[in-house]
Design an enzyme around this catalytic site. Structure first.
Site, PDB file in Angstrom:
ATOM      1  N   HIS A   1      40.981  31.003  66.622  1.00  0.00           N
ATOM      2  CA  HIS A   1      41.934  29.889  66.656  1.00  0.00           C
ATOM      3  C   HIS A   1      43.240  30.323  67.315  1.00  0.00           C
ATOM      4  CE1 HIS A   1      43.280  32.224  63.213  1.00  0.00           C
ATOM      5  NE2 HIS A   1      44.424  31.566  63.235  1.00  0.00           N
TER       6      HIS A   1
ATOM      7  N   ASP B   1      47.257  29.483  66.420  1.00  0.00           N
ATOM      8  CA  ASP B   1      47.914  28.980  65.209  1.00  0.00           C
ATOM      9  C   ASP B   1      48.400  27.535  65.359  1.00  0.00           C
ATOM     10  OD1 ASP B   1      47.489  31.201  63.591  1.00  0.00           O
ATOM     11  OD2 ASP B   1      49.236  32.244  64.407  1.00  0.00           O
TER      12      ASP B   1
ATOM     13  N   HIS C   1      43.075  34.327  68.104  1.00  0.00           N
ATOM     14  CA  HIS C   1      42.793  35.488  67.256  1.00  0.00           C
ATOM     15  C   HIS C   1      41.787  35.117  66.173  1.00  0.00           C
ATOM     16  CE1 HIS C   1      46.296  33.466  65.507  1.00  0.00           C
ATOM     17  NE2 HIS C   1      45.924  33.933  64.323  1.00  0.00           N
TER      18      HIS C   1
ATOM     19  N   ARG D   1      53.875  36.391  56.958  1.00  0.00           N
ATOM     20  CA  ARG D   1      53.750  35.804  58.296  1.00  0.00           C
ATOM     21  C   ARG D   1      54.914  34.836  58.531  1.00  0.00           C
ATOM     22  NH1 ARG D   1      48.889  31.906  60.723  1.00  0.00           N
ATOM     23  NH2 ARG D   1      50.344  30.186  60.770  1.00  0.00           N
TER      24      ARG D   1
HETATM   25  C1  SIN Z   1      46.410  34.294  60.843  1.00  0.00           C
HETATM   26  O1  SIN Z   1      45.555  33.644  61.445  1.00  0.00           O
HETATM   27  O2  SIN Z   1      47.596  34.041  60.946  1.00  0.00           O
HETATM   28  C2  SIN Z   1      46.007  35.478  60.005  1.00  0.00           C
HETATM   29  C3  SIN Z   1      45.911  36.697  60.848  1.00  0.00           C
HETATM   30  C4  SIN Z   1      45.537  37.902  60.033  1.00  0.00           C
HETATM   31  O3  SIN Z   1      45.533  37.827  58.802  1.00  0.00           O
HETATM   32  O4  SIN Z   1      45.252  38.946  60.635  1.00  0.00           O
END
Ligand code: SIN
Length: 287
Positions: A96, A98, A246, A261
């Site tokens: 995805h 974000d 990612h 985050r």
């Molecule tokens: C996310 O998609 O923000 C999570 C990324 C992660 O936990 O490595």
């Protein structure tokens, strides 16, 4: 400051700086590296306090507010990434970009992990510049005329109930974005559809849309476009959501993985109708 590429296509490790005391000249170098490599990894940092992390993120612009996730008490900009033995879902466990369902999705995401499982929990990143630039010029031209629907109801409804979020009556965002977007800083074009949020190509039949999206997802997940981040305690990663996707692997259950985050607000995705770049990475001969 040293900037060392991680793969030929995407990502660099940055060492020799303290993110809590960044002067303007250092930030300018860091910003150039961010635009060039799309994902920056910092290894030798202390655990940032929420205020320090928010302060660093604000150097890139105003912050983005997540439409669904609960935030850290006293720090509404900080989203706690946390998976453990009782978790029903783990964030990011699928390809995805974000929050691409937002009209103005986040420009960048900054994640520092403090607690890691004994092994596993890596995050894969893929370059959507490479994905677009390696398509044939004919397909590039067609994709540049298309828009796609991005939705989030199917992802967010009830997702954070176990963390106390009651989303009854809440409307989750959806947006129509160009299938190819221009990065405002690099000027490069990136493929902007992802299997988590993108639900349909506008103007195509369901069958046509499903077939095209399936082909694009298979292409954009090629290992040649990727880097893999193996986290260490306090590793901080900063990624550019305008040109990457990612996938955070949830291969460590029942162990725990936790961190903070913060996301930076981006602009509405746009496409400049200039001639696309086509790169032959030997891939067209293999497909
Ligand atoms: C996310 O998609 O923000 C999570 C990324 C992660 O936990 O490595």
């Amino acid at each position: 400051m040293q900037v060392t590429p991680i793969s030929p296509t995407i990502g660099a490790e940055v060492s020799g700086i303290d993110l809590t005391e960044l002067d303007d000249a250092e930030f300018a170098v860091l910003h150039d590296a961010f635009v060039e490599y799309s994902v920056l990894v910092f290894r030798d940092q202390p655990a940032l306090t929420p205020s320090q992390q928010v302060g660093f993120a604000k150097r890139f612009g105003p912050l983005h507010t997540h439409p669904a996730a609960p935030t850290l008490a006293g720090h509404p900009e900080v989203f706690v990434i946390h998976a453990h033995a009782e978790s029903k879902v783990a964030n990011g466990n699928g390809w995805h970009t974000d929050v691409s369902c937002d009209e103005a999705p986040p420009l960048a995401t900054m994640l520092q992990l403090h607690l890691l499982p004994p092994s596993g929990g890596d995050t894969l990143f893929a370059s959507m510049y490479a994905a677009f630039e390696t398509l044939s010029p004919h397909l590039q031209e067609w994709l540049m005329s298309l828009q796609a629907h991005h939705e989030s109801e199917h992802i967010y409804r009830g997702r954070y109930a176990d963390r106390g979020v009651d989303d009854a009556g809440r409307e989750y965002p959806k947006a129509l974005h160009p299938v190819v977007r221009t990065h405002p800083d690099s000027g490069r074009k990136a493929l902007y559809v992802n299997p988590s949020f993108t639900t349909r190509i506008d103007g195509l039949t369901r069958k046509e849309s499903d077939a095209l999206l399936h082909m694009l997802y298979t292409h954009q997940q090629r290992p040649e476009f990727q880097m893999r981040l193996t986290w260490q305690p306090n590793t901080l990663a900063l990624w550019d959501n305008r040109c990457t996707q990612h996938f955070a692997l949830w291969d460590y259950w029942p162990h725990e993985r936790k961190g903070h985050r913060v996301t930076v607000l981006g602009e509405r995705p746009f496409l400049e109708q200039s001639a696309p770049v086509h790169v032959d990475m030997h891939l067209s001969r293999q497909l």
